[in-house]
Structure formats: structure tokens, C-alpha cells
Design a protein around this motif. Structure first.
Motif, PDB file in Angstrom:
ATOM      1  N   HIS A 130     -60.319  54.069 -24.607  1.00 29.03           N
ATOM      2  CA  HIS A 130     -59.012  53.480 -24.918  1.00 29.03           C
ATOM      3  C   HIS A 130     -58.472  54.047 -26.235  1.00 29.03           C
ATOM      4  O   HIS A 130     -57.281  54.332 -26.359  1.00 29.03           O
ATOM      5  CB  HIS A 130     -59.113  51.962 -24.969  1.00 29.03           C
ATOM      6  CG  HIS A 130     -57.787  51.278 -24.834  1.00 29.03           C
ATOM      7  ND1 HIS A 130     -57.658  49.918 -24.912  1.00 29.03           N
ATOM      8  CD2 HIS A 130     -56.525  51.736 -24.650  1.00 29.03           C
ATOM      9  CE1 HIS A 130     -56.386  49.581 -24.770  1.00 29.03           C
ATOM     10  NE2 HIS A 130     -55.676  50.682 -24.618  1.00 29.03           N
ATOM     11  N   ALA A 131     -59.345  54.244 -27.217  1.00 28.95           N
ATOM     12  CA  ALA A 131     -58.925  54.848 -28.490  1.00 28.95           C
ATOM     13  C   ALA A 131     -58.454  56.285 -28.269  1.00 28.95           C
ATOM     14  O   ALA A 131     -57.423  56.700 -28.801  1.00 28.95           O
ATOM     15  CB  ALA A 131     -60.061  54.808 -29.505  1.00 28.95           C
ATOM     16  N   GLN A 132     -59.194  57.034 -27.472  1.00 31.55           N
ATOM     17  CA  GLN A 132     -58.802  58.418 -27.184  1.00 31.55           C
ATOM     18  C   GLN A 132     -57.465  58.468 -26.463  1.00 31.55           C
ATOM     19  O   GLN A 132     -56.593  59.269 -26.791  1.00 31.55           O
ATOM     20  CB  GLN A 132     -59.878  59.110 -26.348  1.00 31.55           C
ATOM     21  CG  GLN A 132     -59.543  60.549 -26.014  1.00 31.55           C
ATOM     22  CD  GLN A 132     -60.663  61.239 -25.255  1.00 31.55           C
ATOM     23  OE1 GLN A 132     -61.842  60.992 -25.515  1.00 31.55           O
ATOM     24  NE2 GLN A 132     -60.310  62.093 -24.326  1.00 31.55           N
ATOM     25  N   HIS A 133     -57.284  57.593 -25.487  1.00 29.87           N
ATOM     26  CA  HIS A 133     -56.015  57.521 -24.766  1.00 29.87           C
ATOM     27  C   HIS A 133     -54.866  57.189 -25.717  1.00 29.87           C
ATOM     28  O   HIS A 133     -53.801  57.808 -25.664  1.00 29.87           O
ATOM     29  CB  HIS A 133     -56.095  56.480 -23.650  1.00 29.87           C
ATOM     30  CG  HIS A 133     -54.796  56.224 -22.973  1.00 29.87           C
ATOM     31  ND1 HIS A 133     -54.242  57.114 -22.079  1.00 29.87           N
ATOM     32  CD2 HIS A 133     -53.920  55.200 -23.082  1.00 29.87           C
ATOM     33  CE1 HIS A 133     -53.079  56.633 -21.661  1.00 29.87           C
ATOM     34  NE2 HIS A 133     -52.864  55.476 -22.257  1.00 29.87           N
ATOM     35  N   ALA A 134     -55.102  56.237 -26.614  1.00 31.18           N
ATOM     36  CA  ALA A 134     -54.063  55.819 -27.553  1.00 31.18           C
ATOM     37  C   ALA A 134     -53.697  56.921 -28.542  1.00 31.18           C
ATOM     38  O   ALA A 134     -52.578  56.954 -29.051  1.00 31.18           O
ATOM     39  CB  ALA A 134     -54.526  54.574 -28.308  1.00 31.18           C
ATOM     40  N   ALA A 135     -54.616  57.831 -28.794  1.00 28.90           N
ATOM     41  CA  ALA A 135     -54.372  58.910 -29.756  1.00 28.90           C
ATOM     42  C   ALA A 135     -53.626  60.100 -29.148  1.00 28.90           C
ATOM     43  O   ALA A 135     -53.200  60.992 -29.880  1.00 28.90           O
ATOM     44  CB  ALA A 135     -55.696  59.381 -30.346  1.00 28.90           C
ATOM     45  N   GLN A 136     -53.444  60.094 -27.840  1.00 27.63           N
ATOM     46  CA  GLN A 136     -52.764  61.217 -27.197  1.00 27.63           C
ATOM     47  C   GLN A 136     -51.264  61.184 -27.498  1.00 27.63           C
ATOM     48  O   GLN A 136     -50.699  60.124 -27.747  1.00 27.63           O
ATOM     49  CB  GLN A 136     -53.004  61.180 -25.682  1.00 27.63           C
ATOM     50  CG  GLN A 136     -54.473  61.306 -25.307  1.00 27.63           C
ATOM     51  CD  GLN A 136     -55.163  62.485 -25.961  1.00 27.63           C
ATOM     52  OE1 GLN A 136     -54.739  63.625 -25.831  1.00 27.63           O
ATOM     53  NE2 GLN A 136     -56.228  62.202 -26.702  1.00 27.63           N
ATOM     54  N   PRO A 137     -50.619  62.346 -27.470  1.00 24.73           N
ATOM     55  CA  PRO A 137     -49.168  62.385 -27.722  1.00 24.73           C
ATOM     56  C   PRO A 137     -48.383  61.535 -26.725  1.00 24.73           C
ATOM     57  O   PRO A 137     -48.741  61.436 -25.556  1.00 24.73           O
ATOM     58  CB  PRO A 137     -48.825  63.868 -27.555  1.00 24.73           C
ATOM     59  CG  PRO A 137     -50.103  64.586 -27.819  1.00 24.73           C
ATOM     60  CD  PRO A 137     -51.185  63.682 -27.290  1.00 24.73           C
ATOM     61  N   THR A 138     -47.334  60.905 -27.235  1.00 22.75           N
ATOM     62  CA  THR A 138     -46.407  60.108 -26.429  1.00 22.75           C
ATOM     63  C   THR A 138     -45.000  60.428 -26.928  1.00 22.75           C
ATOM     64  O   THR A 138     -44.850  61.066 -27.975  1.00 22.75           O
ATOM     65  CB  THR A 138     -46.666  58.594 -26.615  1.00 22.75           C
ATOM     66  OG1 THR A 138     -46.350  58.241 -27.960  1.00 22.75           O
ATOM     67  CG2 THR A 138     -48.094  58.203 -26.281  1.00 22.75           C
ATOM     68  N   PRO A 139     -43.968  59.972 -26.228  1.00 22.70           N
ATOM     69  CA  PRO A 139     -42.610  60.188 -26.753  1.00 22.70           C
ATOM     70  C   PRO A 139     -42.416  59.591 -28.154  1.00 22.70           C
ATOM     71  O   PRO A 139     -41.703  60.166 -28.978  1.00 22.70           O
ATOM     72  CB  PRO A 139     -41.721  59.489 -25.726  1.00 22.70           C
ATOM     73  CG  PRO A 139     -42.502  59.564 -24.453  1.00 22.70           C
ATOM     74  CD  PRO A 139     -43.949  59.400 -24.876  1.00 22.70           C
ATOM     75  N   ASP A 140     -43.050  58.459 -28.434  1.00 19.35           N
ATOM     76  CA  ASP A 140     -42.952  57.837 -29.762  1.00 19.35           C
ATOM     77  C   ASP A 140     -43.804  58.548 -30.810  1.00 19.35           C
ATOM     78  O   ASP A 140     -43.514  58.476 -31.998  1.00 19.35           O
ATOM     79  CB  ASP A 140     -43.388  56.373 -29.712  1.00 19.35           C
ATOM     80  CG  ASP A 140     -42.466  55.514 -28.880  1.00 19.35           C
ATOM     81  OD1 ASP A 140     -41.299  55.900 -28.691  1.00 19.35           O
ATOM     82  OD2 ASP A 140     -42.920  54.461 -28.412  1.00 19.35           O
ATOM     83  N   ARG A 141     -44.881  59.192 -30.344  1.00 18.84           N
ATOM     84  CA  ARG A 141     -45.815  59.901 -31.234  1.00 18.84           C
ATOM     85  C   ARG A 141     -46.049  61.309 -30.679  1.00 18.84           C
ATOM     86  O   ARG A 141     -47.110  61.593 -30.121  1.00 18.84           O
ATOM     87  CB  ARG A 141     -47.145  59.157 -31.326  1.00 18.84           C
ATOM     88  CG  ARG A 141     -47.062  57.764 -31.867  1.00 18.84           C
ATOM     89  CD  ARG A 141     -48.433  57.101 -32.003  1.00 18.84           C
ATOM     90  NE  ARG A 141     -49.228  57.042 -30.788  1.00 18.84           N
ATOM     91  CZ  ARG A 141     -49.158  56.070 -29.876  1.00 18.84           C
ATOM     92  NH1 ARG A 141     -48.318  55.072 -30.055  1.00 18.84           N
ATOM     93  NH2 ARG A 141     -49.930  56.087 -28.815  1.00 18.84           N
TER      94      ARG A 141
END
Length: 122
Positions: free
Chosen positions: A85-96
Motif C-alpha cells: 500500500h505504501a509503494q502504491h501510494a508513492a507512485q505518480p498520480t495526477p496530483d503527484r
């Protein structure tokens, strides 16, 4: 600055780690600092030290990330839910668009994974 806490960083914050405390303070005090605690990370940290999840989730500078469908699908592909879940959250997103950095006290755990790491080992 976008930073995702892993289960070791959450535990360290609950035990008074100075570096983790500084991250929490900056996320609360500075508008361009964001600190995230994925739900699975909170569960794992709380299993190891009851009360940790509630304490971290109550902090004003920490955003709790839910286990939504994309996160659940990512977690399902890994052995440990917290790290996944931490790795998923660290992936690029439109907001990040540049993703996020994973804060940890166990940097060797992240070796070979597609994330940037911030070592909180004192």
C-alpha cells in the motif's frame, strides 16, 4: 514535498523518533509538505503497537489514504499489505506527478522497489 510513511516510520513516530516528528511538524506547518499514512500501514503498525494507528491518524498534518479499488488491486499482488500500500501510494498520480518518497527506518526493505526512500534511522 510528498512523503508516504511506511509501517516502520509510523512505529518510529509513535516512539518519539526525532526525524519522524520533524516530518509530521513540517507537514502540519508548511503548505507545500504533504504526509500520507496508507490504511494498511496503519493496520500493521497498530498490530505491532496498539494505539499507534489512532495516534497517527489524529495528527493534523497526516492524511490517511484509504484502501480504494486501485490500491486493493495493487496490494493483492504482493505478500505484505503495508509495504504494497505504501509503494502504491508513492507512485505518480495526477496530483503527484513525481510520485512521493517513502519514509522508513528499514531502507533495505525497499531495495529494488520502484520508490525513492527517505531513511529515518536516527
Amino acid at each position: 514535498m510528498h512523503i508516504v510513511l511506511d509501517e516502520t516510520a509510523v512505529a518510529a513516530a509513535g516512539q518519539g523518533n526525532v526525524l519522524a516528528s520533524r516530518l509530521i511538524h513540517r507537514a502540519h506547518a508548511e503548505p507545500d509538505w504533504f504526509l500520507y499514512a496508507p490504511a494498511c500501514v496503519l493496520v500493521e503498525a497498530d498490530r505491532n503497537r496498539p494505539g499507534t494507528a489512532e495516534h497517527i491518524a489524529a495528527l493534523p498534518g497526516v492524511t490517511v489514504l484509504d484502501l480504494d479499488l486501485p490500491a486493493a488491486l495493487a496490494v493483492a499482488r504482493h505478500e505484505t499489505w503495508a509495504a504494497a500500500h505504501a509503494q502504491h501510494a508513492a507512485q505518480p498520480t495526477p496530483d503527484r506527478p513525481d510520485g512521493a518518497i517513502v519514509a522508513t527506518t528499514a531502507p533495505k526493505q525497499w531495495k529494488g522497489r520502484p520508490v525513492r526512500v527517505l531513511d529515518l534511522t536516527p
